[in-house]
Design an enzyme around this catalytic site. Structure first.
Site, PDB file in Angstrom:
ATOM      1  N   GLU A  43      90.621  72.631  27.451  1.00  0.00           N
ATOM      2  CA  GLU A  43      89.269  72.087  27.382  1.00  0.00           C
ATOM      3  C   GLU A  43      88.737  72.037  25.956  1.00  0.00           C
ATOM      4  O   GLU A  43      89.012  72.906  25.137  1.00  0.00           O
ATOM      5  CB  GLU A  43      88.324  72.926  28.262  1.00  0.00           C
ATOM      6  CG  GLU A  43      88.728  72.892  29.722  1.00  0.00           C
ATOM      7  CD  GLU A  43      87.627  73.368  30.655  1.00  0.00           C
ATOM      8  OE1 GLU A  43      86.527  73.696  30.180  1.00  0.00           O
ATOM      9  OE2 GLU A  43      87.866  73.397  31.869  1.00  0.00           O
ATOM     10  N   ASP A  44      87.980  71.003  25.697  1.00  0.00           N
ATOM     11  CA  ASP A  44      87.169  70.883  24.482  1.00  0.00           C
ATOM     12  C   ASP A  44      87.990  70.910  23.199  1.00  0.00           C
ATOM     13  O   ASP A  44      87.607  71.566  22.228  1.00  0.00           O
ATOM     14  CB  ASP A  44      86.120  72.005  24.429  1.00  0.00           C
ATOM     15  CG  ASP A  44      85.108  71.923  25.546  1.00  0.00           C
ATOM     16  OD1 ASP A  44      85.367  71.232  26.539  1.00  0.00           O
ATOM     17  OD2 ASP A  44      84.045  72.559  25.441  1.00  0.00           O
ATOM     18  N   CYS A  82      83.008  67.432  30.102  1.00  0.00           N
ATOM     19  CA  CYS A  82      84.086  67.760  31.029  1.00  0.00           C
ATOM     20  C   CYS A  82      83.925  67.178  32.435  1.00  0.00           C
ATOM     21  O   CYS A  82      84.853  66.567  32.964  1.00  0.00           O
ATOM     22  CB  CYS A  82      84.268  69.265  31.103  1.00  0.00           C
ATOM     23  SG  CYS A  82      82.827  70.176  31.704  1.00  0.00           S
ATOM     24  N   ASP A 243      90.649  67.726  27.379  1.00  0.00           N
ATOM     25  CA  ASP A 243      89.770  67.003  28.318  1.00  0.00           C
ATOM     26  C   ASP A 243      88.691  66.164  27.640  1.00  0.00           C
ATOM     27  O   ASP A 243      88.026  65.365  28.299  1.00  0.00           O
ATOM     28  CB  ASP A 243      89.170  67.957  29.359  1.00  0.00           C
ATOM     29  CG  ASP A 243      88.093  68.870  28.810  1.00  0.00           C
ATOM     30  OD1 ASP A 243      88.016  69.063  27.582  1.00  0.00           O
ATOM     31  OD2 ASP A 243      87.315  69.418  29.620  1.00  0.00           O
ATOM     32  N   HIS A 244      88.491  66.309  26.354  1.00  0.00           N
ATOM     33  CA  HIS A 244      87.671  65.427  25.507  1.00  0.00           C
ATOM     34  C   HIS A 244      87.743  66.006  24.108  1.00  0.00           C
ATOM     35  O   HIS A 244      88.546  66.911  23.848  1.00  0.00           O
ATOM     36  CB  HIS A 244      86.217  65.304  26.008  1.00  0.00           C
ATOM     37  CG  HIS A 244      85.536  66.601  26.286  1.00  0.00           C
ATOM     38  ND1 HIS A 244      85.145  67.473  25.282  1.00  0.00           N
ATOM     39  CD2 HIS A 244      85.180  67.205  27.447  1.00  0.00           C
ATOM     40  CE1 HIS A 244      84.576  68.540  25.828  1.00  0.00           C
ATOM     41  NE2 HIS A 244      84.594  68.404  27.143  1.00  0.00           N
TER      42      HIS A 244
END
Length: 632
Positions: A43-44, A82, A243-244
């Protein structure tokens, strides 16, 4: 967490032995089983990895995977946050089409559509998710075989192919600000992007971010070792992706390249070489543009299942791969408690952003984002007028259109939208963005309250396909007219205040609001009528406009209206959230109603639990008197 050189070398050598491209050629005469598919996600974090040329990064395991797989040079998450990004992945449909673009919303699921694990399970796959779901759509029945922190492919029935996701949260935004933390990466060696101020706090946060990406890489190495220990490396297609963009401010939540670009490495074993794209070579780099909306159809294509026609993405691997697409699309809706509407398109070099609410800055006050030291020091320096123009732009209203050349301006700080030599490029990308809105029947042009109340209980995806319920072209044309800020459009906007559709009237009011003193007084009589509109979103927008640009009598009346609309006990959370956003935009003008808002804040803990409750409380907390301890 420390990463001694010896451990990194051991991990690298381990992965090299596991993934070495020395598999025997598949026997073409024997039936071939379906491939296992493993997704390792984190994530992130963006492309700050060694396999993307970042020498400061420490990511040996994914870098080694990249030497045996294919790295995608330009992959987008479609959404810079997310839940919206994950909703794109699980459906293969743009959230702007299903009404699920807003952070942690809950929207009815469209009939006739399924989440991709349901389709994979029908194709014989054992599907596990470890462990995050967090979609903005209601789940359509049973989705996974197992979705929990215990979910694992090894629990499948014998000889059944698996699809498994392992999602790591160690690089999530919160990891940037977790203290105490002993830095591994040297803050002095950080490259501070042009949009951030170069301060010790910012350098520390960036260095800690790199540390967290290294932790995510270590977890990825553990998952790859697990696969090899079970003897399944040669039978399993592996994806690694984020995820980004990074959890740093103006990456996460911002729909430009820094918020949307993600790492994507895909390993396809020799046994399944016919599923590889033409450009696949071990250690190769693909220039194909791919994004999250393409992942679901690609999974199905790898599993030998033809993607259904309702999926809006395009398979880029497998039996049903499609020709490359010329553009990728991104979006931004409500981010936590703050409303926005941005649509983005890129051709891989140029990025075009269309700001439909340009009067609101990119750097709105989002409580969760302000927990990060970088955000706070950045804001303080803005307040002190101590930033460069490139750094200060985040805190100011935006232009309706932005255009950036990633080749010469990778930090996206020099807006070329008004440059004469770039008008043809801007027009091409603008046309692509408008065509995308039409093709997907973008329902993001409805205010969120209207999105849920226009056809209660019906999926926005469904009602948008009935022009009698959702007159898209009329709404879209008014949103374009309103937000391009042409002063000559004021008479037309005033005329549209009498349209029969709530959202046409809403955008007409916003058009006057965005033209400030030129729009408010001109449409004053029509705006006073709009204060009694049947739509609460129209009433709130009209009240904000008159409070800013009306007469003193208008101001008193409109502040009372906004205070009533902000009452969290009188309706669902969406109307108070809209009202509180409008009140915040008023700044000192709203001082007379602060005691009312403070009373709401004092009682907000007694409100019943709701998916939006935390966001509503964040908005109200700005009006709560500070505790005595905060004043000492």
């Amino acid at each position: 967490m420390k990463f001694p050189l010896l451990l990194r070398l051991v991990g690298t050598l381990l992965n090299a032995s596991l993934l070495a491209a020395t598999e025997p050629a598949a026997n073409e005469d024997s039936p071939r089983p379906q491939p296992n598919i493993l997704w390792i996600t984190s994530e992130d974090h963006g492309i700050e990895m060694g396999c993307y040329g970042d020498a400061f990064a420490t990511t040996p395991h994914v870098d080694q995977l990249a030497t045996q797989g294919l790295t995608y040079r330009f992959a987008w998450s479609n959404a810079p946050v997310c839940a919206a990004a994950r909703t794109t992945l699980i459906t293969g449909v743009y959230p702007t089409s299903t009404g699920s673009e807003h952070m942690r919303s809950r929207v009815p699921f469209p009939a006739g559509i399924e989440m991709y694990p349901q389709l994979l399970r029908k194709a014989g796959y054992y599907c596990t998710n470890n462990a995050k779901e967090d979609y903005n759509l209601n789940q359509p029945g049973r989705v996974w075989d197992i979705s929990s922190p215990q979910a694992h492919w090894r629990d499948r029935p014998a000889n059944q192919p698996f699809f498994a996701i392992f999602n790591s949260t160690v690089s999530h935004e919160h990891a940037i600000r977790t203290r105490p933390h002993s830095l591994v990466h040297d803050p002095a060696q950080v490259r501070v992007p042009a949009y951030h101020p170069d301060t010790p706090e910012v350098r520390h946060d960036w260095a800690q971010y790199y540390d967290s990406v290294s932790e995510a890489d270590t977890i990825a190495g553990d998952r790859l070792a697990e696969l090899a220990a079970a003897g399944l490396t040669d039978d399993t297609i592996v994806f690694y992706y984020g995820d980004h963009g990074s959890g740093m401010p103006r990456s996460k939540r911002w729909p430009g390249n820094s918020g949307l670009r993600v790492p994507l490495v895909v390993y396809i074993p020799q046994k399944f070489r016919d599923l590889r794209p033409p450009e696949y070579t071990p250690g190769g780099m693909s220039d194909r543009l791919v994004s999250f909306v393409d992942f679901a159809p690609t999974l199905l294509s790898l599993a030998g299942v033809k993607p259904p026609a309702w999926m809006q993405g395009h398979a880029f691997l497998g039996r049903y791969d499609t020709p490359p697409q010329p553009f990728l699309f991104g979006f931004r809706g409500r981010m936590d408690e703050r409303y926005d509407l941005v649509r983005t398109v890129t051709d891989g070099r140029f990025v075009y952003l269309r700001n439909y609410l340009p009067f609101r800055p990119a750097g709105q006050h989002i409580a969760y984002q302000f927990r990060t030291d970088t955000t706070r020091i950045w804001w303080q320096l803005h307040e002190a007028h101590a930033l460069s123009p490139e750094q200060d732009a985040f805190w100011h209203p935006r232009a309706p259109e932005e255009l950036y050349d990633l080749q010469t301006d990778p930090d996206e700080v020099h807006n070329l939208a008004d440059s004469r030599e770039y008008q043809e490029i801007k027009a091409r990308l603008r046309t692509a963005q408008q065509a995308q809105a039409r093709a997907t029947l973008d329902v993001g042009f409805l205010p969120e309250g209207e999105l849920h109340h226009r056809e209660p209980g019906v999926s926005p995806y469904a009602f948008a396909r009935d022009p009698g319920v959702y007159p898209f072209e009329r709404i879209f044309a008014t949103a374009e007219l309103a937000s391009l800020l042409d002063p000559a459009a004021i008479p037309e906007l005033v005329q549209r205040l009498s349209d029969t559709d709530n959202t046409v009237r809403y955008w007409a009011v916003l058009g006057l609001l965005m033209r400030k003193s030129a729009g408010g007084p001109t449409g004053r009589d029509a705006l006073r009528v709009a204060l009694h509109d049947s739509s609460p979103d129209v009433r709130i927008a009209a009240a904000e406009t008159l409070a800013l640009y009306g007469s003193p009598a208008d101001r008193t009346m409109t502040l009372d209206l906004l205070a009533q609309a902000a009452d969290p006990t009188q309706s669902d959370a969406l109307i108070p959230m809209a009202a509180l956003n409008a009140i915040d935009d008023l700044g000192p003008i709203a001082l007379p109603i602060r005691p009312i808002l403070a009373a709401y804040a004092a009682h907000s803990e007694q409100l019943p639990p709701d998916r939006y409750l935390g966001y509503l409380q964040n908005l109200l907390a700005r009006y709560q008197p500070p505790a005595a301890s905060d004043l000492q």
